[in-house]
Motif scaffolding. Structure first.
Motif, PDB file in Angstrom:
ATOM      1  N   MET A  79       0.843  -1.193   0.000  1.00 35.72           N
ATOM      2  CA  MET A  79       0.000   0.000   0.000  1.00 35.72           C
ATOM      3  C   MET A  79       0.880   1.245   0.000  1.00 35.72           C
ATOM      4  SD  MET A  79      -2.169  -1.864   2.911  1.00 35.72           S
ATOM      5  CE  MET A  79      -0.591  -2.109   3.635  1.00 35.72           C
ATOM      6  N   PRO A  80       0.383   2.324  -0.600  1.00 37.83           N
ATOM      7  CA  PRO A  80       1.182   3.554  -0.601  1.00 37.83           C
ATOM      8  C   PRO A  80       1.285   4.194   0.780  1.00 37.83           C
ATOM      9  CG  PRO A  80      -0.932   3.912  -1.687  1.00 37.83           C
ATOM     10  CD  PRO A  80      -0.842   2.453  -1.381  1.00 37.83           C
ATOM     11  N   PHE A  81       0.247   4.010   1.616  1.00 41.95           N
ATOM     12  CA  PHE A  81       0.207   4.625   2.946  1.00 41.95           C
ATOM     13  C   PHE A  81      -0.761   3.836   3.816  1.00 41.95           C
ATOM     14  CE2 PHE A  81      -2.357   6.908  -0.144  1.00 41.95           C
ATOM     15  CZ  PHE A  81      -3.635   6.774   0.374  1.00 41.95           C
ATOM     16  N   LEU A  82      -0.707   4.078   5.100  1.00 42.47           N
ATOM     17  CA  LEU A  82      -1.603   3.391   6.035  1.00 42.47           C
ATOM     18  C   LEU A  82      -3.041   3.872   5.860  1.00 42.47           C
ATOM     19  CD1 LEU A  82       0.568   3.515   9.298  1.00 42.47           C
ATOM     20  CD2 LEU A  82       0.231   1.577   7.754  1.00 42.47           C
ATOM     21  N   GLU A  83      -3.976   2.986   6.133  1.00 39.73           N
ATOM     22  CA  GLU A  83      -5.406   3.300   6.120  1.00 39.73           C
ATOM     23  C   GLU A  83      -5.878   3.825   4.770  1.00 39.73           C
ATOM     24  OE1 GLU A  83      -5.827   6.109   9.339  1.00 39.73           O
ATOM     25  OE2 GLU A  83      -5.555   4.556  10.851  1.00 39.73           O
ATOM     26  N   GLN A  84      -5.356   3.288   3.655  1.00 43.72           N
ATOM     27  CA  GLN A  84      -5.758   3.806   2.351  1.00 43.72           C
ATOM     28  C   GLN A  84      -7.246   3.603   2.090  1.00 43.72           C
ATOM     29  OE1 GLN A  84      -4.044   2.217  -1.218  1.00 43.72           O
ATOM     30  NE2 GLN A  84      -4.380   0.085  -0.642  1.00 43.72           N
ATOM     31  N   GLU A  85      -7.853   2.618   2.741  1.00 47.09           N
ATOM     32  CA  GLU A  85      -9.267   2.306   2.515  1.00 47.09           C
ATOM     33  C   GLU A  85     -10.201   3.107   3.419  1.00 47.09           C
ATOM     34  OE1 GLU A  85      -8.336  -0.109   6.118  1.00 47.09           O
ATOM     35  OE2 GLU A  85      -7.218   0.719   4.443  1.00 47.09           O
ATOM     36  N   LYS A  86      -9.648   3.936   4.273  1.00 49.19           N
ATOM     37  CA  LYS A  86     -10.413   4.618   5.329  1.00 49.19           C
ATOM     38  C   LYS A  86     -11.658   5.364   4.824  1.00 49.19           C
ATOM     39  CE  LYS A  86      -9.741   8.048   8.972  1.00 49.19           C
ATOM     40  NZ  LYS A  86      -8.781   8.960   9.576  1.00 49.19           N
ATOM     41  N   ASN A  87     -11.558   6.035   3.695  1.00 49.30           N
ATOM     42  CA  ASN A  87     -12.674   6.848   3.200  1.00 49.30           C
ATOM     43  C   ASN A  87     -13.480   6.164   2.096  1.00 49.30           C
ATOM     44  OD1 ASN A  87     -12.113   9.020   4.954  1.00 49.30           O
ATOM     45  ND2 ASN A  87     -10.461   9.680   3.595  1.00 49.30           N
ATOM     46  N   TRP A  88     -13.233   4.900   1.857  1.00 50.38           N
ATOM     47  CA  TRP A  88     -13.978   4.182   0.821  1.00 50.38           C
ATOM     48  C   TRP A  88     -15.358   3.798   1.342  1.00 50.38           C
ATOM     49  CZ3 TRP A  88      -9.700   0.131  -0.742  1.00 50.38           C
ATOM     50  CH2 TRP A  88      -8.609   0.815  -1.283  1.00 50.38           C
ATOM     51  N   LYS A  89     -16.258   3.509   0.419  1.00 52.55           N
ATOM     52  CA  LYS A  89     -17.582   3.003   0.801  1.00 52.55           C
ATOM     53  C   LYS A  89     -17.425   1.643   1.472  1.00 52.55           C
ATOM     54  CE  LYS A  89     -20.195   5.406  -2.702  1.00 52.55           C
ATOM     55  NZ  LYS A  89     -21.012   5.314  -3.892  1.00 52.55           N
ATOM     56  N   GLU A  90     -18.406   1.294   2.300  1.00 51.77           N
ATOM     57  CA  GLU A  90     -18.327   0.071   3.098  1.00 51.77           C
ATOM     58  C   GLU A  90     -18.132  -1.182   2.239  1.00 51.77           C
ATOM     59  OE1 GLU A  90     -20.888  -2.392   6.436  1.00 51.77           O
ATOM     60  OE2 GLU A  90     -21.462  -0.333   5.966  1.00 51.77           O
ATOM     61  N   GLU A  91     -18.862  -1.283   1.140  1.00 53.23           N
ATOM     62  CA  GLU A  91     -18.735  -2.461   0.258  1.00 53.23           C
ATOM     63  C   GLU A  91     -17.300  -2.599  -0.267  1.00 53.23           C
ATOM     64  OE1 GLU A  91     -20.360  -4.174  -4.039  1.00 53.23           O
ATOM     65  OE2 GLU A  91     -21.073  -2.236  -3.324  1.00 53.23           O
ATOM     66  N   ARG A  92     -16.706  -1.478  -0.654  1.00 51.53           N
ATOM     67  CA  ARG A  92     -15.333  -1.473  -1.165  1.00 51.53           C
ATOM     68  C   ARG A  92     -14.340  -1.836  -0.059  1.00 51.53           C
ATOM     69  NH1 ARG A  92     -13.977   3.133  -5.271  1.00 51.53           N
ATOM     70  NH2 ARG A  92     -15.064   1.681  -6.607  1.00 51.53           N
ATOM     71  N   GLN A  93     -14.576  -1.321   1.153  1.00 51.30           N
ATOM     72  CA  GLN A  93     -13.712  -1.657   2.289  1.00 51.30           C
ATOM     73  C   GLN A  93     -13.788  -3.151   2.595  1.00 51.30           C
ATOM     74  OE1 GLN A  93     -14.213   0.655   5.856  1.00 51.30           O
ATOM     75  NE2 GLN A  93     -14.099   2.609   4.780  1.00 51.30           N
ATOM     76  N   ASP A  94     -14.982  -3.721   2.554  1.00 47.57           N
ATOM     77  CA  ASP A  94     -15.151  -5.151   2.818  1.00 47.57           C
ATOM     78  C   ASP A  94     -14.383  -5.987   1.803  1.00 47.57           C
ATOM     79  OD1 ASP A  94     -16.779  -4.523   4.955  1.00 47.57           O
ATOM     80  OD2 ASP A  94     -18.658  -4.987   3.896  1.00 47.57           O
ATOM     81  N   HIS A  95     -14.487  -5.612   0.530  1.00 48.30           N
ATOM     82  CA  HIS A  95     -13.771  -6.316  -0.538  1.00 48.30           C
ATOM     83  C   HIS A  95     -12.259  -6.246  -0.296  1.00 48.30           C
ATOM     84  CE1 HIS A  95     -12.552  -6.558  -5.000  1.00 48.30           C
ATOM     85  NE2 HIS A  95     -12.764  -7.773  -4.566  1.00 48.30           N
ATOM     86  N   TYR A  96     -11.785  -5.053   0.001  1.00 46.35           N
ATOM     87  CA  TYR A  96     -10.369  -4.818   0.284  1.00 46.35           C
ATOM     88  C   TYR A  96      -9.899  -5.671   1.464  1.00 46.35           C
ATOM     89  CZ  TYR A  96      -6.278  -2.087   1.853  1.00 46.35           C
ATOM     90  OH  TYR A  96      -5.041  -1.671   2.268  1.00 46.35           O
ATOM     91  N   SER A 115      -0.764  11.799   3.110  1.00 46.85           N
ATOM     92  CA  SER A 115      -0.318  13.180   3.313  1.00 46.85           C
ATOM     93  C   SER A 115       0.013  13.863   1.987  1.00 46.85           C
ATOM     94  CB  SER A 115       0.883  13.246   4.261  1.00 46.85           C
ATOM     95  OG  SER A 115       2.000  12.623   3.686  1.00 46.85           O
ATOM     96  N   GLY A 116       0.011  13.115   0.882  1.00 51.78           N
ATOM     97  CA  GLY A 116       0.266  13.749  -0.410  1.00 51.78           C
ATOM     98  C   GLY A 116       0.525  12.743  -1.517  1.00 51.78           C
ATOM     99  N   PRO A 117       0.447  13.211  -2.768  1.00 50.57           N
ATOM    100  CA  PRO A 117       0.647  12.316  -3.912  1.00 50.57           C
ATOM    101  C   PRO A 117       2.043  11.693  -3.979  1.00 50.57           C
ATOM    102  CG  PRO A 117       0.300  14.594  -4.644  1.00 50.57           C
ATOM    103  CD  PRO A 117       0.109  14.566  -3.164  1.00 50.57           C
ATOM    104  N   TRP A 118       2.989  12.279  -3.254  1.00 46.00           N
ATOM    105  CA  TRP A 118       4.341  11.714  -3.234  1.00 46.00           C
ATOM    106  C   TRP A 118       4.320  10.272  -2.733  1.00 46.00           C
ATOM    107  CZ3 TRP A 118       6.420   9.830   1.239  1.00 46.00           C
ATOM    108  CH2 TRP A 118       5.799  10.203   2.440  1.00 46.00           C
ATOM    109  N   GLN A 119       3.325   9.932  -1.912  1.00 49.79           N
ATOM    110  CA  GLN A 119       3.261   8.570  -1.371  1.00 49.79           C
ATOM    111  C   GLN A 119       2.972   7.547  -2.471  1.00 49.79           C
ATOM    112  OE1 GLN A 119       0.463   9.981   1.628  1.00 49.79           O
ATOM    113  NE2 GLN A 119       1.733   9.004   3.205  1.00 49.79           N
ATOM    114  N   PHE A 120       2.178   7.945  -3.462  1.00 48.29           N
ATOM    115  CA  PHE A 120       1.919   7.049  -4.591  1.00 48.29           C
ATOM    116  C   PHE A 120       3.190   6.858  -5.423  1.00 48.29           C
ATOM    117  CE2 PHE A 120      -2.380   8.581  -3.658  1.00 48.29           C
ATOM    118  CZ  PHE A 120      -3.061   7.369  -3.581  1.00 48.29           C
ATOM    119  N   ARG A 121       3.918   7.952  -5.658  1.00 48.42           N
ATOM    120  CA  ARG A 121       5.174   7.851  -6.414  1.00 48.42           C
ATOM    121  C   ARG A 121       6.190   6.994  -5.666  1.00 48.42           C
ATOM    122  NH1 ARG A 121       3.792  13.161  -7.255  1.00 48.42           N
ATOM    123  NH2 ARG A 121       5.271  13.955  -5.729  1.00 48.42           N
ATOM    124  N   ALA A 122       6.268   7.169  -4.344  1.00 50.10           N
ATOM    125  CA  ALA A 122       7.198   6.379  -3.531  1.00 50.10           C
ATOM    126  C   ALA A 122       6.827   4.898  -3.585  1.00 50.10           C
ATOM    127  CB  ALA A 122       7.193   6.876  -2.085  1.00 50.10           C
TER     128      ALA A 122
END
Length: 187
Positions: A79-96, A115-122
């Motif tokens: 994962m790019p960062f911790l808690e990436q699923e935090k703001n997803w809809k419940e169905e998506r979180q369950d799948h994840y 904290s920023g798009p740099w995490q995706f690049r990293a």
């Protein structure tokens, strides 16, 4: 020999797929299964994803099914960062969470929440550093988020051997036709 590949592609919303019942998902999974089977036969051991909704999680489902036939196959989630699923809809979180519970390895590249798009690049750079090739569902005629990972992989391929295996919209159309043919009753 390719032992570890990075699997990525479009996010579900980039394909206009809003729920797990969309018929396009089975086509994507079928196309991925065909590519992955060929790579497994050549010695593939690990498939790494970032855990994003869409191609990555559907690919994880395929890997988990293939593990029944190829028990040595492993799934890793970087994962790019911790808690990436935090703001997803419940169905998506369950799948994840279902995928995460079955992964052989899971960790976040950045050890803090977004904290920023740099995490995706990293995450992309770290993933490219620790894999032998990229399997990407992407079509250059239909831009989307995978373009950044493809550009990084292409740059890497300029100085080192790093194959990029593409599954394009044409490949998906062929997979859809093949799947339809397989499912058609014999008369």
């Amino acid at each position: 020999m390719l032992k570890t590949i990075l699997l990525s592609g479009y996010k579900s919303h980039e394909l206009g797929i809003w729920d797990q019942k969309h018929p396009g998902i089975s086509v994507i999974k079928y196309a991925l299964e065909q590519r992955l089977r060929a790579l497994i036969e050549e010695g593939l051991e690990w498939v790494i994803i970032g855990g994003q909704p869409g191609v990555e999680l559907w690919g994880a489902e395929v890997i988990l099914l293939l593990k029944e036939e190829y028990p040595a196959l492993k799934l890793g989630v970087l994962m790019p960062f911790l808690e990436q699923e935090k703001n997803w809809k419940e169905e998506r979180q369950d799948h994840y969470n279902q995928i995460m519970n079955q992964a052989d390895f899971a960790d976040a590249v950045s050890k803090k929440p977004y904290s920023g798009p740099w995490q995706f690049r990293a995450r992309d750079e770290f993933s490219l550093d620790h894999t032998d090739a990229l399997l990407l569902i992407y079509d250059e005629e239909r831009e989307g988020s995978p373009k950044f990972l493809k550009a990084a992989a292409d740059k890497r391929a300029e100085t080192a051997e790093y194959p990029v295996f593409m599954v394009t919209m044409y490949d998906l159309q062929a997979a859809a036709e093949e799947l339809e043919e397989k499912e058609r009753p014999n008369w």
